[in-house]
Design a protein around this motif. Sequence first.
Motif, PDB file in Angstrom:
ATOM      1  N   ILE A   1       0.864  -1.166   0.000  1.00 10.70           N
ATOM      2  CA  ILE A   1       0.000   0.000   0.000  1.00 10.70           C
ATOM      3  C   ILE A   1       0.898   1.213   0.000  1.00 10.70           C
ATOM      4  O   ILE A   1       2.083   1.119   0.334  1.00 10.70           O
ATOM      5  CB  ILE A   1      -0.950   0.011   1.219  1.00 10.70           C
ATOM      6  CG1 ILE A   1      -0.144  -0.007   2.534  1.00 10.70           C
ATOM      7  CG2 ILE A   1      -1.906  -1.155   1.173  1.00 10.70           C
ATOM      8  CD1 ILE A   1      -0.997   0.081   3.770  1.00 10.70           C
ATOM      9  N   GLU A   2       0.376   2.350  -0.375  1.00 11.59           N
ATOM     10  CA  GLU A   2       1.239   3.515  -0.585  1.00 11.59           C
ATOM     11  C   GLU A   2       1.984   3.884   0.685  1.00 11.59           C
ATOM     12  O   GLU A   2       1.388   4.133   1.731  1.00 11.59           O
ATOM     13  CB  GLU A   2       0.414   4.706  -1.059  1.00 11.59           C
ATOM     14  CG  GLU A   2       1.267   5.901  -1.447  1.00 11.59           C
ATOM     15  CD  GLU A   2       0.471   6.998  -2.118  1.00 11.59           C
ATOM     16  OE1 GLU A   2       1.068   8.042  -2.440  1.00 11.59           O
ATOM     17  OE2 GLU A   2      -0.737   6.812  -2.301  1.00 11.59           O
ATOM     18  N   GLY A   3       3.304   3.884   0.579  1.00 10.36           N
ATOM     19  CA  GLY A   3       4.140   4.286   1.691  1.00 10.36           C
ATOM     20  C   GLY A   3       4.499   3.192   2.666  1.00 10.36           C
ATOM     21  O   GLY A   3       5.297   3.415   3.574  1.00 10.36           O
TER      22      GLY A   3
ATOM     23  N   GLU B   1       5.488  -1.109   3.031  1.00  8.31           N
ATOM     24  CA  GLU B   1       5.778  -2.427   2.469  1.00  8.31           C
ATOM     25  C   GLU B   1       5.881  -3.423   3.617  1.00  8.31           C
ATOM     26  O   GLU B   1       6.476  -3.123   4.650  1.00  8.31           O
ATOM     27  CB  GLU B   1       7.091  -2.396   1.683  1.00  8.31           C
ATOM     28  CG  GLU B   1       7.464  -3.733   1.057  1.00  8.31           C
ATOM     29  CD  GLU B   1       8.762  -3.682   0.277  1.00  8.31           C
ATOM     30  OE1 GLU B   1       9.229  -4.738  -0.170  1.00  8.31           O
ATOM     31  OE2 GLU B   1       9.315  -2.569   0.138  1.00  8.31           O
TER      32      GLU B   1
ATOM     33  N   THR C   1      13.574   4.243   4.558  1.00  3.25           N
ATOM     34  CA  THR C   1      12.337   4.067   5.310  1.00  3.25           C
ATOM     35  C   THR C   1      12.652   3.675   6.746  1.00  3.25           C
ATOM     36  O   THR C   1      13.747   3.207   7.048  1.00  3.25           O
ATOM     37  CB  THR C   1      11.478   2.953   4.697  1.00  3.25           C
ATOM     38  OG1 THR C   1      12.217   1.723   4.738  1.00  3.25           O
ATOM     39  CG2 THR C   1      11.103   3.269   3.260  1.00  3.25           C
TER      40      THR C   1
ATOM     41  N   GLU D   1       7.516   4.774   4.886  1.00  4.69           N
ATOM     42  CA  GLU D   1       8.150   5.985   4.379  1.00  4.69           C
ATOM     43  C   GLU D   1       8.047   7.115   5.403  1.00  4.69           C
ATOM     44  O   GLU D   1       6.989   7.323   6.006  1.00  4.69           O
ATOM     45  CB  GLU D   1       7.494   6.424   3.074  1.00  4.69           C
ATOM     46  CG  GLU D   1       7.727   5.471   1.915  1.00  4.69           C
ATOM     47  CD  GLU D   1       7.086   5.974   0.636  1.00  4.69           C
ATOM     48  OE1 GLU D   1       6.521   7.098   0.658  1.00  4.69           O
ATOM     49  OE2 GLU D   1       7.152   5.246  -0.372  1.00  4.69           O
TER      50      GLU D   1
ATOM     51  N   LEU E   1       4.957   9.472   5.541  1.00  4.50           N
ATOM     52  CA  LEU E   1       3.748   9.149   6.289  1.00  4.50           C
ATOM     53  C   LEU E   1       3.821   9.699   7.710  1.00  4.50           C
ATOM     54  O   LEU E   1       2.813  10.146   8.264  1.00  4.50           O
ATOM     55  CB  LEU E   1       3.524   7.643   6.315  1.00  4.50           C
ATOM     56  CG  LEU E   1       3.201   6.979   4.976  1.00  4.50           C
ATOM     57  CD1 LEU E   1       2.872   5.506   5.178  1.00  4.50           C
ATOM     58  CD2 LEU E   1       2.040   7.684   4.291  1.00  4.50           C
TER      59      LEU E   1
ATOM     60  N   ASP F   1       8.107  16.258  -3.984  1.00  2.00           N
ATOM     61  CA  ASP F   1       7.130  16.192  -5.078  1.00  2.00           C
ATOM     62  C   ASP F   1       7.830  16.276  -6.433  1.00  2.00           C
ATOM     63  O   ASP F   1       7.464  15.569  -7.387  1.00  2.00           O
ATOM     64  CB  ASP F   1       6.116  17.336  -4.944  1.00  2.00           C
ATOM     65  CG  ASP F   1       5.190  17.167  -3.744  1.00  2.00           C
ATOM     66  OD1 ASP F   1       5.106  16.034  -3.209  1.00  2.00           O
ATOM     67  OD2 ASP F   1       4.571  18.165  -3.339  1.00  2.00           O
TER      68      ASP F   1
ATOM     69  N   HIS G   1       9.542  12.945  -7.236  1.00  2.00           N
ATOM     70  CA  HIS G   1       8.569  11.940  -7.667  1.00  2.00           C
ATOM     71  C   HIS G   1       8.153  12.161  -9.120  1.00  2.00           C
ATOM     72  O   HIS G   1       7.994  11.206  -9.882  1.00  2.00           O
ATOM     73  CB  HIS G   1       7.338  11.977  -6.764  1.00  2.00           C
ATOM     74  CG  HIS G   1       7.451  11.100  -5.562  1.00  2.00           C
ATOM     75  ND1 HIS G   1       7.112   9.774  -5.565  1.00  2.00           N
ATOM     76  CD2 HIS G   1       7.884  11.369  -4.307  1.00  2.00           C
ATOM     77  CE1 HIS G   1       7.324   9.246  -4.375  1.00  2.00           C
ATOM     78  NE2 HIS G   1       7.799  10.199  -3.588  1.00  2.00           N
TER      79      HIS G   1
ATOM     80  N   ARG H   1      13.521   5.623  -5.153  1.00  2.00           N
ATOM     81  CA  ARG H   1      12.297   5.549  -5.953  1.00  2.00           C
ATOM     82  C   ARG H   1      12.568   4.774  -7.243  1.00  2.00           C
ATOM     83  O   ARG H   1      11.708   4.028  -7.716  1.00  2.00           O
ATOM     84  CB  ARG H   1      11.784   6.952  -6.270  1.00  2.00           C
ATOM     85  CG  ARG H   1      11.494   7.822  -5.050  1.00  2.00           C
ATOM     86  CD  ARG H   1      10.315   7.359  -4.210  1.00  2.00           C
ATOM     87  NE  ARG H   1      10.538   6.154  -3.451  1.00  2.00           N
ATOM     88  CZ  ARG H   1      11.256   6.089  -2.323  1.00  2.00           C
ATOM     89  NH1 ARG H   1      11.879   7.149  -1.845  1.00  2.00           N
ATOM     90  NH2 ARG H   1      11.374   4.935  -1.672  1.00  2.00           N
TER      91      ARG H   1
ATOM     92  N   ASP I   1      12.646   1.128  -6.275  1.00  2.00           N
ATOM     93  CA  ASP I   1      11.279   0.632  -6.089  1.00  2.00           C
ATOM     94  C   ASP I   1      10.677   0.239  -7.434  1.00  2.00           C
ATOM     95  O   ASP I   1      10.007  -0.804  -7.557  1.00  2.00           O
ATOM     96  CB  ASP I   1      10.404   1.704  -5.440  1.00  2.00           C
ATOM     97  CG  ASP I   1      10.714   1.921  -3.979  1.00  2.00           C
ATOM     98  OD1 ASP I   1      11.378   1.050  -3.374  1.00  2.00           O
ATOM     99  OD2 ASP I   1      10.296   2.954  -3.437  1.00  2.00           O
TER     100      ASP I   1
ATOM    101  N   ARG J   1       9.411  -3.584  -8.815  1.00  2.00           N
ATOM    102  CA  ARG J   1       8.085  -3.860  -9.401  1.00  2.00           C
ATOM    103  C   ARG J   1       8.222  -4.484 -10.778  1.00  2.00           C
ATOM    104  O   ARG J   1       7.505  -5.442 -11.112  1.00  2.00           O
ATOM    105  CB  ARG J   1       7.277  -2.570  -9.483  1.00  2.00           C
ATOM    106  CG  ARG J   1       6.827  -2.019  -8.133  1.00  2.00           C
ATOM    107  CD  ARG J   1       5.770  -0.944  -8.310  1.00  2.00           C
ATOM    108  NE  ARG J   1       6.286   0.228  -9.010  1.00  2.00           N
ATOM    109  CZ  ARG J   1       6.854   1.263  -8.402  1.00  2.00           C
ATOM    110  NH1 ARG J   1       6.995   1.275  -7.086  1.00  2.00           N
ATOM    111  NH2 ARG J   1       7.275   2.300  -9.103  1.00  2.00           N
TER     112      ARG J   1
END
Length: 233
Positions: free
Chosen positions: A19-21, A23, A41, A95, A98, A133, A136, A178, A181, A185
């Motif tokens: 889920i976002e932020g 693992e 993290t 992260e 959060l 931001d 990202h 990032r 990550d 995936r």
Amino acid sequence: MNRQASLLCPDWVKRAEPIEGVERIEAWFHGKAYAMHRHDTYAIGRTLAGVQSFSYRSSQRNSLPGNTIVLHPDEAHDGQAGTDEGFQYRMIYVEPALFQDVLGGRALPFLDGGVTTDQRSKGDFLAARRARDYLHANCARVVTLDELEVATGRDRWSLSHDFRTFYGTSPYRYLTMRRLDAVRRMLLAGTSLAHAAAAAGFADQSHMTRHFSKTFGLTPGRWLQVAGGVRRG
């Protein structure tokens, strides 16, 4: 699990749907699990079986079943079994962003033995968030500090300090994470190492592999072997 059975059990890692932020994993390892590495993290875990040994902040730590582990972002650590039987654990990686949703611009907590000891100075949280931001939005290409200065209105030295204060690592390392990550995936989806490296913005496969190993303590191939070879749950 008895000693003979544990010695026959291969290493494995199960990953929950992310889920976002956040693992979540559960894993079993014998011997040396991870080389020295660091991630951006918080890592919060529980030892389920065996002795979970690791080097952290210049000390050797041993976690027994039922113990909780809390690792701060960007702190180097490794991982290995403290006995021949191997060890099993669960871990969540959260992260810092959060935490910032709750902290609202206060410095990240630094926990050492369950006590907050870090006395960080204040910084510009809005500038750090603008930098995050921007990273990202541009994570698949090289982002220079000159760009971040323009995007945030903050000089690079102050911005680097702000970013580490509020997000636990440097802008450069955050961008690299990032990309990694994205590589993970893609590898789980069956993309080749070379194509994953290029698509994530690394110079080549070797460049990606060096960063991957330093970050996760495993080569991409080894990581895929233990993380992609079992059903996620």
